[in-house]
Design a protein around this motif. Sequence first.
Motif, PDB file in Angstrom:
ATOM      1  N   ASN A  46     -19.447  21.482  18.159  1.00 35.79           N
ATOM      2  CA  ASN A  46     -18.591  22.464  17.477  1.00 35.79           C
ATOM      3  C   ASN A  46     -17.366  21.782  16.867  1.00 35.79           C
ATOM      4  OD1 ASN A  46     -20.290  24.578  18.152  1.00 35.79           O
ATOM      5  ND2 ASN A  46     -19.165  25.086  20.022  1.00 35.79           N
ATOM      6  N   ASP A  47     -16.772  20.865  17.622  1.00 31.80           N
ATOM      7  CA  ASP A  47     -15.595  20.143  17.123  1.00 31.80           C
ATOM      8  C   ASP A  47     -15.946  19.301  15.900  1.00 31.80           C
ATOM      9  OD1 ASP A  47     -14.147  21.259  19.174  1.00 31.80           O
ATOM     10  OD2 ASP A  47     -14.035  19.410  20.374  1.00 31.80           O
ATOM     11  N   LEU A  48     -17.116  18.689  15.903  1.00 33.68           N
ATOM     12  CA  LEU A  48     -17.532  17.879  14.752  1.00 33.68           C
ATOM     13  C   LEU A  48     -17.719  18.736  13.510  1.00 33.68           C
ATOM     14  CD1 LEU A  48     -19.979  15.401  16.504  1.00 33.68           C
ATOM     15  CD2 LEU A  48     -17.762  14.849  15.461  1.00 33.68           C
ATOM     16  N   VAL A  49     -18.229  19.949  13.681  1.00 30.97           N
ATOM     17  CA  VAL A  49     -18.368  20.872  12.545  1.00 30.97           C
ATOM     18  C   VAL A  49     -16.989  21.213  11.985  1.00 30.97           C
ATOM     19  CG1 VAL A  49     -19.054  23.204  11.857  1.00 30.97           C
ATOM     20  CG2 VAL A  49     -20.581  21.817  13.272  1.00 30.97           C
ATOM     21  N   GLU A  50     -16.043  21.516  12.867  1.00 29.11           N
ATOM     22  CA  GLU A  50     -14.683  21.824  12.414  1.00 29.11           C
ATOM     23  C   GLU A  50     -14.020  20.597  11.786  1.00 29.11           C
ATOM     24  OE1 GLU A  50     -10.470  23.479  14.160  1.00 29.11           O
ATOM     25  OE2 GLU A  50     -12.318  24.072  15.190  1.00 29.11           O
ATOM     26  N   ALA A  51     -14.257  19.425  12.372  1.00 30.80           N
ATOM     27  CA  ALA A  51     -13.707  18.190  11.803  1.00 30.80           C
ATOM     28  C   ALA A  51     -14.269  17.952  10.403  1.00 30.80           C
ATOM     29  CB  ALA A  51     -14.005  16.999  12.716  1.00 30.80           C
ATOM     30  N   ALA A  52     -15.561  18.250  10.211  1.00 35.45           N
ATOM     31  CA  ALA A  52     -16.176  18.096   8.891  1.00 35.45           C
ATOM     32  C   ALA A  52     -15.499  19.007   7.867  1.00 35.45           C
ATOM     33  CB  ALA A  52     -17.672  18.382   8.974  1.00 35.45           C
ATOM     34  N   THR A  65       0.837  -1.197   0.000  1.00 35.79           N
ATOM     35  CA  THR A  65       0.000   0.000   0.000  1.00 35.79           C
ATOM     36  C   THR A  65       0.871   1.246   0.000  1.00 35.79           C
ATOM     37  OG1 THR A  65      -0.130   0.091   2.407  1.00 35.79           O
ATOM     38  CG2 THR A  65      -1.906  -1.079   1.268  1.00 35.79           C
ATOM     39  N   HIS A  66       0.341   2.292  -0.581  1.00 35.65           N
ATOM     40  CA  HIS A  66       0.932   3.627  -0.491  1.00 35.65           C
ATOM     41  C   HIS A  66       0.071   4.395   0.519  1.00 35.65           C
ATOM     42  CE1 HIS A  66       3.501   3.048  -3.927  1.00 35.65           C
ATOM     43  NE2 HIS A  66       2.476   2.781  -4.704  1.00 35.65           N
ATOM     44  N   ASP A  67       0.714   5.013   1.489  1.00 32.49           N
ATOM     45  CA  ASP A  67      -0.014   5.808   2.480  1.00 32.49           C
ATOM     46  C   ASP A  67       0.567   7.208   2.543  1.00 32.49           C
ATOM     47  OD1 ASP A  67      -1.630   3.644   3.189  1.00 32.49           O
ATOM     48  OD2 ASP A  67      -0.233   2.967   4.731  1.00 32.49           O
ATOM     49  N   GLY A  68      -0.318   8.189   2.592  1.00 28.86           N
ATOM     50  CA  GLY A  68       0.097   9.576   2.740  1.00 28.86           C
ATOM     51  C   GLY A  68       0.274   9.917   4.208  1.00 28.86           C
ATOM     52  N   PRO A  69       0.634  11.147   4.487  1.00 27.81           N
ATOM     53  CA  PRO A  69       0.803  11.561   5.881  1.00 27.81           C
ATOM     54  C   PRO A  69      -0.522  11.477   6.641  1.00 27.81           C
ATOM     55  CG  PRO A  69       1.051  13.440   4.396  1.00 27.81           C
ATOM     56  CD  PRO A  69       0.895  12.228   3.545  1.00 27.81           C
ATOM     57  N   GLU A  70      -0.420  11.090   7.902  1.00 26.19           N
ATOM     58  CA  GLU A  70      -1.613  10.978   8.738  1.00 26.19           C
ATOM     59  C   GLU A  70      -2.020  12.354   9.227  1.00 26.19           C
ATOM     60  OE1 GLU A  70      -2.299   9.113  13.005  1.00 26.19           O
ATOM     61  OE2 GLU A  70      -2.119   7.550  11.460  1.00 26.19           O
ATOM     62  N   HIS A  71      -3.315  12.641   9.123  1.00 25.45           N
ATOM     63  CA  HIS A  71      -3.880  13.900   9.599  1.00 25.45           C
ATOM     64  C   HIS A  71      -4.658  13.609  10.872  1.00 25.45           C
ATOM     65  CE1 HIS A  71      -2.954  16.056   5.856  1.00 25.45           C
ATOM     66  NE2 HIS A  71      -3.155  14.877   5.298  1.00 25.45           N
ATOM     67  N   ASP A  72      -4.213  14.190  11.951  1.00 28.39           N
ATOM     68  CA  ASP A  72      -4.882  14.045  13.238  1.00 28.39           C
ATOM     69  C   ASP A  72      -5.890  15.181  13.345  1.00 28.39           C
ATOM     70  OD1 ASP A  72      -5.224  12.772  15.706  1.00 28.39           O
ATOM     71  OD2 ASP A  72      -3.832  14.125  16.714  1.00 28.39           O
ATOM     72  N   ILE A  73      -7.161  14.863  13.272  1.00 27.10           N
ATOM     73  CA  ILE A  73      -8.208  15.881  13.300  1.00 27.10           C
ATOM     74  C   ILE A  73      -8.656  16.037  14.751  1.00 27.10           C
ATOM     75  CG2 ILE A  73     -10.495  16.522  12.444  1.00 27.10           C
ATOM     76  CD1 ILE A  73      -9.800  14.883   9.908  1.00 27.10           C
ATOM     77  N   ARG A 125     -13.622  17.722   4.532  1.00 21.50           N
ATOM     78  CA  ARG A 125     -13.950  18.236   3.194  1.00 21.50           C
ATOM     79  C   ARG A 125     -12.686  18.693   2.463  1.00 21.50           C
ATOM     80  NH1 ARG A 125     -18.385  20.375   6.205  1.00 21.50           N
ATOM     81  NH2 ARG A 125     -20.310  19.318   5.594  1.00 21.50           N
ATOM     82  N   ALA A 126     -11.770  19.331   3.176  1.00 21.71           N
ATOM     83  CA  ALA A 126     -10.509  19.764   2.563  1.00 21.71           C
ATOM     84  C   ALA A 126      -9.703  18.549   2.088  1.00 21.71           C
ATOM     85  CB  ALA A 126      -9.692  20.596   3.552  1.00 21.71           C
ATOM     86  N   LEU A 127      -9.656  17.506   2.892  1.00 18.42           N
ATOM     87  CA  LEU A 127      -8.957  16.288   2.475  1.00 18.42           C
ATOM     88  C   LEU A 127      -9.668  15.634   1.291  1.00 18.42           C
ATOM     89  CD1 LEU A 127      -8.046  14.826   5.974  1.00 18.42           C
ATOM     90  CD2 LEU A 127      -6.453  15.776   4.278  1.00 18.42           C
ATOM     91  N   GLY A 128     -10.988  15.701   1.278  1.00 15.04           N
ATOM     92  CA  GLY A 128     -11.751  15.169   0.149  1.00 15.04           C
ATOM     93  C   GLY A 128     -11.456  15.924  -1.139  1.00 15.04           C
ATOM     94  N   ARG A 129     -11.297  17.241  -1.035  1.00 11.68           N
ATOM     95  CA  ARG A 129     -10.934  18.035  -2.225  1.00 11.68           C
ATOM     96  C   ARG A 129      -9.534  17.673  -2.711  1.00 11.68           C
ATOM     97  NH1 ARG A 129     -13.982  21.782   0.765  1.00 11.68           N
ATOM     98  NH2 ARG A 129     -12.130  22.664   1.759  1.00 11.68           N
ATOM     99  N   GLN A 130      -8.615  17.440  -1.774  1.00 13.09           N
ATOM    100  CA  GLN A 130      -7.265  17.012  -2.150  1.00 13.09           C
ATOM    101  C   GLN A 130      -7.329  15.666  -2.875  1.00 13.09           C
ATOM    102  OE1 GLN A 130      -4.624  16.492   1.214  1.00 13.09           O
ATOM    103  NE2 GLN A 130      -2.923  15.865  -0.063  1.00 13.09           N
ATOM    104  N   LEU A 131      -8.135  14.753  -2.366  1.00  8.73           N
ATOM    105  CA  LEU A 131      -8.315  13.456  -3.014  1.00  8.73           C
ATOM    106  C   LEU A 131      -8.891  13.621  -4.413  1.00  8.73           C
ATOM    107  CD1 LEU A 131      -8.449  10.354  -3.095  1.00  8.73           C
ATOM    108  CD2 LEU A 131     -10.615  10.522  -1.841  1.00  8.73           C
ATOM    109  N   ALA A 132      -9.903  14.477  -4.556  1.00 11.80           N
ATOM    110  CA  ALA A 132     -10.512  14.712  -5.860  1.00 11.80           C
ATOM    111  C   ALA A 132      -9.497  15.255  -6.860  1.00 11.80           C
ATOM    112  CB  ALA A 132     -11.698  15.667  -5.724  1.00 11.80           C
ATOM    113  N   GLU A 133      -8.604  16.139  -6.388  1.00 10.67           N
ATOM    114  CA  GLU A 133      -7.576  16.689  -7.270  1.00 10.67           C
ATOM    115  C   GLU A 133      -6.613  15.595  -7.727  1.00 10.67           C
ATOM    116  OE1 GLU A 133      -3.880  19.834  -7.041  1.00 10.67           O
ATOM    117  OE2 GLU A 133      -5.634  20.204  -5.775  1.00 10.67           O
ATOM    118  N   ILE A 134      -6.235  14.711  -6.812  1.00 10.59           N
ATOM    119  CA  ILE A 134      -5.351  13.603  -7.176  1.00 10.59           C
ATOM    120  C   ILE A 134      -6.041  12.691  -8.193  1.00 10.59           C
ATOM    121  CG2 ILE A 134      -4.319  11.460  -6.292  1.00 10.59           C
ATOM    122  CD1 ILE A 134      -3.671  13.064  -3.717  1.00 10.59           C
TER     123      ILE A 134
END
Length: 121
Positions: free
Chosen positions: A96-102, A41-49, A106-115
């Motif tokens: 509030n944290d769940l809203v920020e996590a969302a 597998t190829h894995d990118g950097p882990e994002h701790d939300i 979404r930002a990670l999803g946009r990065q995935l879409a670009e890839i």
Amino acid sequence: MSTEPRTAMVNVFVTKPLEIDEPDWCTGTHDRHAQYKVDITHDGPEHDIAPSGQTLLRAFLTQAPFATKDRSVGLYIESADFTGTHTPAEVEQLANDLVEAADQLRALGRQLAEILAGGTA
């Protein structure tokens, strides 16, 4: 009784280095003990939300380039254990944290879409 030697077929692992293409987003850390190509597998950097300092989610890009079914890049997401009884203030903070996590997901999803669209992200 036969005088000919007996033989048996035994399956063995044959190990040898395998050079593979690596996407730009991959951290370059691979399992040194992959037994089959499908284990690679190829894995990118882990994002701790962790909006308020307490981890809610972890996410990273991943791909299994030799998988038998799906070889596409995806976002692996795991949830932290935030199960428990909370006070009203803690529930408000969690919401509030769940809203920020969302927003971060979404930002990670946009990065995935670009890839997936052929960009390098």
